[in-house]
Write a protein that holds these residues in place. Structure first.
Motif, PDB file in Angstrom:
ATOM      1  N   VAL A   1       0.944  -0.967  -0.039  1.00 21.42           N
ATOM      2  CA  VAL A   1      -0.203  -0.267  -0.007  1.00 21.42           C
ATOM      3  C   VAL A   1       0.802   1.217  -0.022  1.00 21.42           C
ATOM      4  O   VAL A   1       1.869   1.231   0.617  1.00 21.42           O
ATOM      5  N   VAL A   2       0.491   2.096  -1.138  1.00 22.36           N
ATOM      6  CA  VAL A   2       1.310   3.396  -1.151  1.00 22.36           C
ATOM      7  C   VAL A   2       0.270   4.571  -1.035  1.00 22.36           C
ATOM      8  O   VAL A   2      -0.714   4.538  -1.611  1.00 22.36           O
ATOM      9  N   THR A   3       0.620   5.395   0.140  1.00 18.01           N
ATOM     10  CA  THR A   3      -0.386   6.760   0.258  1.00 18.01           C
ATOM     11  C   THR A   3      -0.011   8.053  -0.010  1.00 18.01           C
ATOM     12  O   THR A   3       1.353   8.068  -0.189  1.00 18.01           O
ATOM     13  N   GLY A   4      -1.095   8.993  -0.321  1.00 11.79           N
ATOM     14  CA  GLY A   4      -0.399  10.226  -0.548  1.00 11.79           C
ATOM     15  C   GLY A   4      -1.510  11.379  -0.155  1.00 11.79           C
ATOM     16  O   GLY A   4      -2.553  10.721   0.229  1.00 11.79           O
ATOM     17  N   ALA A   5      -1.147  12.610   0.128  1.00 10.38           N
ATOM     18  CA  ALA A   5      -2.095  13.560   0.394  1.00 10.38           C
ATOM     19  C   ALA A   5      -1.777  14.732  -0.229  1.00 10.38           C
ATOM     20  O   ALA A   5      -0.937  14.929  -0.811  1.00 10.38           O
ATOM     21  N   ASN A   6      -2.980  15.519  -0.538  1.00  9.38           N
ATOM     22  CA  ASN A   6      -2.708  16.677  -1.181  1.00  9.38           C
ATOM     23  C   ASN A   6      -1.555  17.785  -0.533  1.00  9.38           C
ATOM     24  O   ASN A   6      -1.453  17.684   0.716  1.00  9.38           O
TER      25      ASN A   6
ATOM     26  N   VAL B   1       0.824   8.596  -6.557  1.00  9.95           N
ATOM     27  CA  VAL B   1       1.364   7.632  -7.692  1.00  9.95           C
ATOM     28  C   VAL B   1       2.925   8.207  -7.955  1.00  9.95           C
ATOM     29  O   VAL B   1       3.551   7.246  -8.109  1.00  9.95           O
ATOM     30  N   ALA B   2       3.188   9.445  -7.674  1.00  7.32           N
ATOM     31  CA  ALA B   2       4.642   9.744  -7.685  1.00  7.32           C
ATOM     32  C   ALA B   2       5.488   8.924  -6.539  1.00  7.32           C
ATOM     33  O   ALA B   2       6.740   8.601  -6.898  1.00  7.32           O
ATOM     34  N   ARG B   3       5.199   8.832  -5.495  1.00  4.38           N
ATOM     35  CA  ARG B   3       5.668   8.109  -4.298  1.00  4.38           C
ATOM     36  C   ARG B   3       5.837   6.591  -4.917  1.00  4.38           C
ATOM     37  O   ARG B   3       6.816   6.067  -4.793  1.00  4.38           O
ATOM     38  N   ALA B   4       4.859   5.997  -5.511  1.00  4.46           N
ATOM     39  CA  ALA B   4       4.706   4.779  -5.744  1.00  4.46           C
ATOM     40  C   ALA B   4       5.864   4.386  -7.016  1.00  4.46           C
ATOM     41  O   ALA B   4       6.669   3.608  -6.819  1.00  4.46           O
ATOM     42  N   MET B   5       5.872   5.308  -7.800  1.00  7.53           N
ATOM     43  CA  MET B   5       6.725   5.138  -8.895  1.00  7.53           C
ATOM     44  C   MET B   5       7.952   5.497  -8.554  1.00  7.53           C
ATOM     45  O   MET B   5       9.238   5.013  -9.105  1.00  7.53           O
TER      46      MET B   5
ATOM     47  N   GLY C   1     -10.252  14.996 -12.668  1.00  2.00           N
ATOM     48  CA  GLY C   1      -9.895  14.509 -14.092  1.00  2.00           C
ATOM     49  C   GLY C   1      -8.154  14.084 -14.261  1.00  2.00           C
ATOM     50  O   GLY C   1      -8.034  13.204 -14.795  1.00  2.00           O
ATOM     51  N   ARG C   2      -7.596  15.034 -13.869  1.00  2.00           N
ATOM     52  CA  ARG C   2      -6.184  15.025 -14.063  1.00  2.00           C
ATOM     53  C   ARG C   2      -5.549  13.875 -13.307  1.00  2.00           C
ATOM     54  O   ARG C   2      -4.725  12.913 -13.637  1.00  2.00           O
ATOM     55  N   CYS C   3      -6.185  13.468 -11.806  1.00  2.00           N
ATOM     56  CA  CYS C   3      -5.724  12.317 -11.256  1.00  2.00           C
ATOM     57  C   CYS C   3      -6.110  10.859 -11.862  1.00  2.00           C
ATOM     58  O   CYS C   3      -5.342  10.212 -11.905  1.00  2.00           O
ATOM     59  N   ARG C   4      -7.329  11.002 -12.457  1.00  2.00           N
ATOM     60  CA  ARG C   4      -7.701   9.789 -13.469  1.00  2.00           C
ATOM     61  C   ARG C   4      -6.633   9.592 -14.490  1.00  2.00           C
ATOM     62  O   ARG C   4      -6.418   8.436 -14.630  1.00  2.00           O
ATOM     63  N   GLN C   5      -6.052  10.476 -15.022  1.00  2.00           N
ATOM     64  CA  GLN C   5      -5.163  10.312 -15.971  1.00  2.00           C
ATOM     65  C   GLN C   5      -3.950   9.664 -15.548  1.00  2.00           C
ATOM     66  O   GLN C   5      -3.136   8.937 -15.851  1.00  2.00           O
ATOM     67  N   VAL C   6      -3.618  10.347 -14.424  1.00  2.00           N
ATOM     68  CA  VAL C   6      -2.139  10.013 -13.638  1.00  2.00           C
ATOM     69  C   VAL C   6      -2.311   8.558 -13.199  1.00  2.00           C
ATOM     70  O   VAL C   6      -1.233   7.725 -13.394  1.00  2.00           O
TER      71      VAL C   6
END
Ligand code: THU
Length: 138
Positions: free
Chosen positions: A38-43, A60-64, A93-98
């Motif tokens: 599990v990899v998490t993030g917050a705004n 996603v940035a943390r995971a990659m 929408g941007r996050c859906r793409q990411v």
């Protein structure tokens, strides 16, 4: 398979670490991978408002950066004003793409759980972002 409640709990914990002094809208995201990780993030907001990073994008940035490329099987998102996580929040929408980029790398179509305090709406990422542009489009 990632347990739904576990992933939502991780997203709630992440939301508590949001840096959102401007909107006061705290969002947490948790990415669940096929191996159980599990990899998490917050705004992360910025005084230059438009530079804000959403929770899902941060995750996603943390995971990659942690080496994941695909194997994304589920995503949990929660958020709300002043950390009140009562109502489900859908990914922008941007996050859906990411999210889609990471998913497409592994050929998965993750479940997306948008979690409020009691109500959870469940979607497939492909339903949230149909006909997605991605690595195979290039
Ligand atoms: N936000 C997210 O973190 N994820 C989304 O999918 C929607 C919006 C954040 C950005 C900003 O810090 C706050 O919520 C209000 O828009």
């Amino acid at each position: 398979m990632i347990d739904r409640d576990t992933l939502i709990a991780a997203a709630r914990e992440a939301a508590a670490r949001a840096y959102a002094p401007y909107s006061r809208f705290h969002v947490g995201a948790a990415l669940g991978f096929a191996d159980g990780s599990v990899v998490t993030g917050a705004n992360v907001e910025n005084a230059s408002y438009g530079l804000t990073l959403c929770a899902e994008t941060a995750a996603v940035a943390r995971a990659m950066n942690g080496g994941w490329r695909g194997e994304l099987v589920a995503v949990a998102i929660t958020g709300g004003r002043d950390g009140d996580l009562a109502e489900p929040v859908a990914p922008c929408g941007r996050c859906r793409q990411v999210l889609s980029e990471l998913a497409q790398l592994g050929g998965t179509d993750p479940l997306v759980w948008c979690a409020g305090a009691e109500q959870v709406s469940e979607h497939r990422l492909s339903d949230l972002l149909p006909h997605a542009f991605g690595p195979a489009s290039l």
